[in-house]
Design a protein around this motif. Structure first.
Motif, mmCIF file in Angstrom:
data_model
loop_
_atom_site.group_PDB
_atom_site.id
_atom_site.type_symbol
_atom_site.label_atom_id
_atom_site.label_comp_id
_atom_site.label_asym_id
_atom_site.label_seq_id
_atom_site.Cartn_x
_atom_site.Cartn_y
_atom_site.Cartn_z
ATOM 1 N N LEU A 26 0.825 -1.190 0.000
ATOM 2 C CA LEU A 26 0.000 0.000 0.000
ATOM 3 C C LEU A 26 0.866 1.249 0.000
ATOM 4 O O LEU A 26 2.071 1.187 0.220
ATOM 5 C CB LEU A 26 -0.922 -0.035 1.219
ATOM 6 C CG LEU A 26 -1.777 -1.297 1.323
ATOM 7 C CD1 LEU A 26 -2.620 -1.265 2.568
ATOM 8 C CD2 LEU A 26 -2.632 -1.461 0.088
ATOM 9 N N ASP A 27 0.246 2.408 -0.227
ATOM 10 C CA ASP A 27 0.993 3.646 -0.339
ATOM 11 C C ASP A 27 1.770 3.988 0.929
ATOM 12 O O ASP A 27 2.741 4.703 0.881
ATOM 13 C CB ASP A 27 0.077 4.797 -0.740
ATOM 14 C CG ASP A 27 -1.065 5.026 0.236
ATOM 15 O OD1 ASP A 27 -1.240 4.223 1.174
ATOM 16 O OD2 ASP A 27 -1.793 6.007 0.061
ATOM 17 N N ASN A 28 1.364 3.452 2.060
ATOM 18 C CA ASN A 28 2.102 3.709 3.291
ATOM 19 C C ASN A 28 3.118 2.608 3.581
ATOM 20 O O ASN A 28 3.727 2.594 4.642
ATOM 21 C CB ASN A 28 1.153 3.890 4.462
ATOM 22 C CG ASN A 28 0.243 2.702 4.667
ATOM 23 O OD1 ASN A 28 0.329 1.711 3.953
ATOM 24 N ND2 ASN A 28 -0.633 2.786 5.640
ATOM 25 N N GLY A 29 3.289 1.663 2.649
ATOM 26 C CA GLY A 29 4.286 0.623 2.790
ATOM 27 C C GLY A 29 3.864 -0.583 3.594
ATOM 28 O O GLY A 29 4.660 -1.466 3.845
ATOM 29 N N ILE A 30 2.605 -0.643 4.025
ATOM 30 C CA ILE A 30 2.126 -1.764 4.831
ATOM 31 C C ILE A 30 1.347 -2.716 3.938
ATOM 32 O O ILE A 30 0.350 -2.341 3.337
ATOM 33 C CB ILE A 30 1.234 -1.281 5.982
ATOM 34 C CG1 ILE A 30 1.997 -0.289 6.861
ATOM 35 C CG2 ILE A 30 0.745 -2.461 6.808
ATOM 36 C CD1 ILE A 30 1.151 0.380 7.909
ATOM 37 N N ALA A 31 1.804 -3.952 3.857
ATOM 38 C CA ALA A 31 1.118 -4.971 3.055
ATOM 39 C C ALA A 31 0.260 -5.838 3.961
ATOM 40 O O ALA A 31 0.672 -6.194 5.060
ATOM 41 C CB ALA A 31 2.133 -5.840 2.334
ATOM 42 N N PRO A 32 -0.958 -6.180 3.516
ATOM 43 C CA PRO A 32 -1.775 -7.099 4.302
ATOM 44 C C PRO A 32 -1.102 -8.466 4.388
ATOM 45 O O PRO A 32 -0.468 -8.914 3.438
ATOM 46 C CB PRO A 32 -3.082 -7.198 3.512
ATOM 47 C CG PRO A 32 -3.060 -6.104 2.513
ATOM 48 C CD PRO A 32 -1.628 -5.729 2.308
ATOM 49 N N ILE A 33 -1.226 -9.109 5.533
ATOM 50 C CA ILE A 33 -0.676 -10.450 5.733
ATOM 51 C C ILE A 33 -1.830 -11.395 6.059
ATOM 52 O O ILE A 33 -2.933 -10.932 6.375
ATOM 53 C CB ILE A 33 0.378 -10.445 6.858
ATOM 54 C CG1 ILE A 33 -0.229 -10.000 8.188
ATOM 55 C CG2 ILE A 33 1.572 -9.576 6.490
ATOM 56 C CD1 ILE A 33 0.717 -10.096 9.374
ATOM 57 N N PRO A 34 -1.618 -12.716 5.974
ATOM 58 C CA PRO A 34 -2.703 -13.635 6.330
ATOM 59 C C PRO A 34 -3.242 -13.327 7.728
ATOM 60 O O PRO A 34 -2.481 -13.198 8.679
ATOM 61 C CB PRO A 34 -2.038 -15.012 6.287
ATOM 62 C CG PRO A 34 -0.922 -14.850 5.295
ATOM 63 C CD PRO A 34 -0.426 -13.442 5.505
ATOM 64 N N GLY A 35 -4.547 -13.141 7.811
ATOM 65 C CA GLY A 35 -5.194 -12.742 9.054
ATOM 66 C C GLY A 35 -5.659 -11.303 9.023
ATOM 67 O O GLY A 35 -6.533 -10.909 9.793
#
Length: 95
Positions: A26-35
């Motif tokens: 994402l634009d803030n550098g945080i990727a969704p992870i499982p969960g």
């Protein structure tokens, strides 16, 4: 070739958004992870009653048994944006 061109190339490459996992960053550098609530895309149900800009937290345990605390904010299009993601490493004897 001027000495500063390799520096510019390195700077441009380091600004690219890639995490090597195939998941979007994402634009803030945080990727969704499982969960994560947004892992695999946005939820199918829209949060129609929650005000835009409001936030909530989601806690879960990842595949390594560590506690993950994520904070989300509701966007104007009713999608969710992860604003923070904290992974808490638990001591071995407390799992």
């Amino acid at each position: 070739m001027p000495w500063f061109i390799p520096l510019i190339v390195v700077a441009l490459l380091s600004a690219c958004s890639a995490n090597g996992s195939g998941r979007p960053v994402l634009d803030n550098g945080i990727a969704p992870i499982p969960g994560s609530v947004t892992y695999g895309g946005q939820p199918h149900t829209k949060l129609s009653k929650a005000p835009v800009g409001s936030g909530f937290s989601h806690e879960f345990y990842n595949q390594n048994g560590n506690r993950v605390v994520e904070r989300y904010v509701i966007q104007p299009d009713r999608s969710l944006k992860i604003t923070s993601q904290e992974i808490v490493n638990l001591p071995e004897n407390n799992r």
